[in-house]
Design a protein around this motif. Structure first.
Motif, PDB file in Angstrom:
ATOM      1  N   MET A 201       0.881  28.886  26.547  1.00  0.00           N
ATOM      2  CA  MET A 201       2.004  28.215  27.180  1.00  0.00           C
ATOM      3  C   MET A 201       3.313  28.525  26.458  1.00  0.00           C
ATOM      4  SD  MET A 201       0.779  26.899  29.808  1.00  0.00           S
ATOM      5  CE  MET A 201       2.248  26.053  30.374  1.00  0.00           C
ATOM      6  N   LEU A 202       3.208  29.293  25.382  1.00  0.00           N
ATOM      7  CA  LEU A 202       4.342  29.824  24.637  1.00  0.00           C
ATOM      8  C   LEU A 202       3.941  31.231  24.199  1.00  0.00           C
ATOM      9  CD1 LEU A 202       5.356  26.746  22.421  1.00  0.00           C
ATOM     10  CD2 LEU A 202       6.682  27.720  24.299  1.00  0.00           C
ATOM     11  N   PRO A 203       4.871  32.028  23.691  1.00  0.00           N
ATOM     12  CA  PRO A 203       4.492  33.380  23.248  1.00  0.00           C
ATOM     13  C   PRO A 203       3.288  33.355  22.308  1.00  0.00           C
ATOM     14  CG  PRO A 203       6.867  33.146  23.232  1.00  0.00           C
ATOM     15  CD  PRO A 203       6.318  31.786  23.541  1.00  0.00           C
TER      16      PRO A 203
ATOM     17  N   ILE B 182      15.792  19.969  28.168  1.00  0.00           N
ATOM     18  CA  ILE B 182      14.852  19.623  29.238  1.00  0.00           C
ATOM     19  C   ILE B 182      14.709  20.781  30.219  1.00  0.00           C
ATOM     20  CG2 ILE B 182      14.456  18.092  31.207  1.00  0.00           C
ATOM     21  CD1 ILE B 182      15.851  15.878  29.616  1.00  0.00           C
ATOM     22  N   ILE B 183      15.836  21.362  30.605  1.00  0.00           N
ATOM     23  CA  ILE B 183      15.809  22.477  31.558  1.00  0.00           C
ATOM     24  C   ILE B 183      15.089  23.683  30.957  1.00  0.00           C
ATOM     25  CG2 ILE B 183      17.249  24.149  32.787  1.00  0.00           C
ATOM     26  CD1 ILE B 183      19.332  21.889  33.090  1.00  0.00           C
ATOM     27  N   VAL B 184      15.392  23.986  29.696  1.00  0.00           N
ATOM     28  CA  VAL B 184      14.731  25.114  29.031  1.00  0.00           C
ATOM     29  C   VAL B 184      13.221  24.889  28.976  1.00  0.00           C
ATOM     30  CG1 VAL B 184      14.428  26.287  26.810  1.00  0.00           C
ATOM     31  CG2 VAL B 184      16.726  25.818  27.669  1.00  0.00           C
ATOM     32  N   GLY B 185      12.813  23.667  28.656  1.00  0.00           N
ATOM     33  CA  GLY B 185      11.384  23.356  28.604  1.00  0.00           C
ATOM     34  C   GLY B 185      10.705  23.551  29.945  1.00  0.00           C
ATOM     35  N   ILE B 186      11.353  23.104  31.013  1.00  0.00           N
ATOM     36  CA  ILE B 186      10.782  23.260  32.356  1.00  0.00           C
ATOM     37  C   ILE B 186      10.676  24.734  32.728  1.00  0.00           C
ATOM     38  CG2 ILE B 186      11.194  22.841  34.815  1.00  0.00           C
ATOM     39  CD1 ILE B 186      12.462  20.163  34.023  1.00  0.00           C
ATOM     40  N   VAL B 187      11.721  25.504  32.412  1.00  0.00           N
ATOM     41  CA  VAL B 187      11.720  26.938  32.728  1.00  0.00           C
ATOM     42  C   VAL B 187      10.602  27.654  31.977  1.00  0.00           C
ATOM     43  CG1 VAL B 187      13.012  29.095  32.471  1.00  0.00           C
ATOM     44  CG2 VAL B 187      14.159  27.042  33.337  1.00  0.00           C
ATOM     45  N   ILE B 188      10.442  27.336  30.686  1.00  0.00           N
ATOM     46  CA  ILE B 188       9.382  27.967  29.893  1.00  0.00           C
ATOM     47  C   ILE B 188       8.013  27.632  30.468  1.00  0.00           C
ATOM     48  CG2 ILE B 188       8.212  27.933  27.652  1.00  0.00           C
ATOM     49  CD1 ILE B 188      10.941  27.624  26.345  1.00  0.00           C
TER      50      ILE B 188
ATOM     51  N   TYR C 250       5.443  30.524  32.047  1.00  0.00           N
ATOM     52  CA  TYR C 250       4.116  30.835  31.507  1.00  0.00           C
ATOM     53  C   TYR C 250       3.000  30.390  32.445  1.00  0.00           C
ATOM     54  CZ  TYR C 250       5.787  32.714  27.165  1.00  0.00           C
ATOM     55  OH  TYR C 250       6.383  33.534  26.244  1.00  0.00           O
ATOM     56  N   ARG C 251       3.267  29.392  33.241  1.00  0.00           N
ATOM     57  CA  ARG C 251       2.271  29.023  34.246  1.00  0.00           C
ATOM     58  C   ARG C 251       2.119  30.146  35.267  1.00  0.00           C
ATOM     59  NH1 ARG C 251       2.232  23.561  38.058  1.00  0.00           N
ATOM     60  NH2 ARG C 251       0.341  24.096  39.220  1.00  0.00           N
ATOM     61  N   TYR C 252       3.244  30.677  35.720  1.00  0.00           N
ATOM     62  CA  TYR C 252       3.199  31.793  36.670  1.00  0.00           C
ATOM     63  C   TYR C 252       2.575  33.025  36.023  1.00  0.00           C
ATOM     64  CZ  TYR C 252       4.821  35.776  39.409  1.00  0.00           C
ATOM     65  OH  TYR C 252       4.879  36.946  40.123  1.00  0.00           O
ATOM     66  N   LYS C 253       2.954  33.321  34.785  1.00  0.00           N
ATOM     67  CA  LYS C 253       2.444  34.495  34.085  1.00  0.00           C
ATOM     68  C   LYS C 253       0.933  34.407  33.903  1.00  0.00           C
ATOM     69  CE  LYS C 253       3.018  37.146  29.802  1.00  0.00           C
ATOM     70  NZ  LYS C 253       3.763  37.233  28.516  1.00  0.00           N
ATOM     71  N   ASN C 254       0.448  33.239  33.521  1.00  0.00           N
ATOM     72  CA  ASN C 254      -0.988  33.074  33.311  1.00  0.00           C
ATOM     73  C   ASN C 254      -1.762  33.135  34.622  1.00  0.00           C
ATOM     74  OD1 ASN C 254      -1.063  32.787  30.450  1.00  0.00           O
ATOM     75  ND2 ASN C 254      -0.231  30.729  30.651  1.00  0.00           N
ATOM     76  N   GLN C 255      -1.193  32.568  35.667  1.00  0.00           N
ATOM     77  CA  GLN C 255      -1.850  32.653  36.968  1.00  0.00           C
ATOM     78  C   GLN C 255      -1.924  34.099  37.443  1.00  0.00           C
ATOM     79  OE1 GLN C 255       0.429  29.953  39.415  1.00  0.00           O
ATOM     80  NE2 GLN C 255      -0.889  28.203  38.945  1.00  0.00           N
ATOM     81  N   ALA C 256      -0.871  34.871  37.155  1.00  0.00           N
ATOM     82  CA  ALA C 256      -0.863  36.286  37.539  1.00  0.00           C
ATOM     83  C   ALA C 256      -1.933  37.068  36.786  1.00  0.00           C
ATOM     84  CB  ALA C 256       0.515  36.890  37.273  1.00  0.00           C
ATOM     85  N   ARG C 257      -2.284  36.601  35.580  1.00  0.00           N
ATOM     86  CA  ARG C 257      -3.328  37.252  34.789  1.00  0.00           C
ATOM     87  C   ARG C 257      -4.713  36.696  35.093  1.00  0.00           C
ATOM     88  NH1 ARG C 257      -1.357  37.349  28.594  1.00  0.00           N
ATOM     89  NH2 ARG C 257      -1.239  35.106  28.981  1.00  0.00           N
ATOM     90  N   GLY C 258      -4.764  35.762  36.034  1.00  0.00           N
ATOM     91  CA  GLY C 258      -6.051  35.195  36.417  1.00  0.00           C
ATOM     92  C   GLY C 258      -6.525  34.068  35.526  1.00  0.00           C
TER      93      GLY C 258
END
Length: 214
Positions: free
Chosen positions: A41-43, A183-189, A193-201
């Motif tokens: 959920m982070l680098p 708050i905005i930065v946290g939501i964006v991060i 990473y949610r999208y990135k992880n879903q893209a990786r299955g």
């Protein structure tokens, strides 16, 4: 009145309290950062553990750097405290109380809404007990959140004339931007990473399907 010894005792107690209280805060913050990196959920590089020190080095470094604004805010170093109100004790307590309130609500609803997860817990109490404790905890956490907000409305909403203003519009706006900016930065991060992880299955829901034994 011959009570000078009492002030010395209080000072010693304060030093010992800080020595006892601060290390756990540092451990929790850095290990939380490490865990989020480990869970992707982070680098992921921040989950690196030193073979020599057996510690999450990068997570500790990031935590230490992030703590600098808080130190400046609380010490009012160079008169900058008002510009970093969001990083001070009250500002960060708002975040803490908000997430604590959400945690208490989730604890209250867990045995009702997600029984399959609750049944796998290593230690279980009756559903009624958990719901009752969760409700009481939610009330307490919500009250804490209100207390912290009540002391900060002046800089959270600059120009409102509410209690908590630093008395300088520039300081109020700087703290307001920092507060909502985080708050905005946290939501964006999170979304990235949610999208990135879903893209990786990777199914992120599996992170929350079990309750840690501790």
């Amino acid at each position: 009145m011959g009570l000078d010894w009492l002030s010395i005792l209080v000072a010693i107690g304060a030093v010992l309290w800080v020595a006892n209280d601060i290390p756990p805060f540092l451990l929790v913050a850095s290990r939380t950062f490490f865990a989020m990196s480990f869970d992707r959920m982070l680098p992921e590089s921040f989950a690196y553990v030193s073979e020599k020190w057996h510690a999450p080095v990068w997570a500790i470094i990031v935590t230490a750097v992030a703590a600098i604004p808080a130190c400046i805010a609380e010490s009012n170093f160079a008169g900058l405290g008002g510009y970093l109100g969001f990083a001070g004790v009250v500002g960060t307590d708002i975040y803490d109380a908000f997430f604590l309130t959400l945690f208490c609500i989730s604890a209250m609803l867990l045995p009702l809404r997600r029984k399959e997860i609750y049944e796998r817990a290593a230690v279980k109490h009756s559903t009624g007990t958990i719901v009752a404790l969760g409700a009481l905890s939610t009330i307490g956490a919500g009250w804490c959140l209100w207390v912290f907000l009540d002391q900060s409305f002046g800089w959270i909403f600059p120009g409102s004339g509410l209690k908590g203003s630093f008395g300088d519009p520039t300081m109020d706006w700087a703290s307001c931007i920092g507060f909502f900016g985080l708050i905005i930065v946290g939501i964006v991060i999170y979304l990235y990473y949610r999208y990135k992880n879903q893209a990786r299955g990777v199914d992120m829901r599996t992170l929350f399907l079990t309750i840690p034994p501790e």
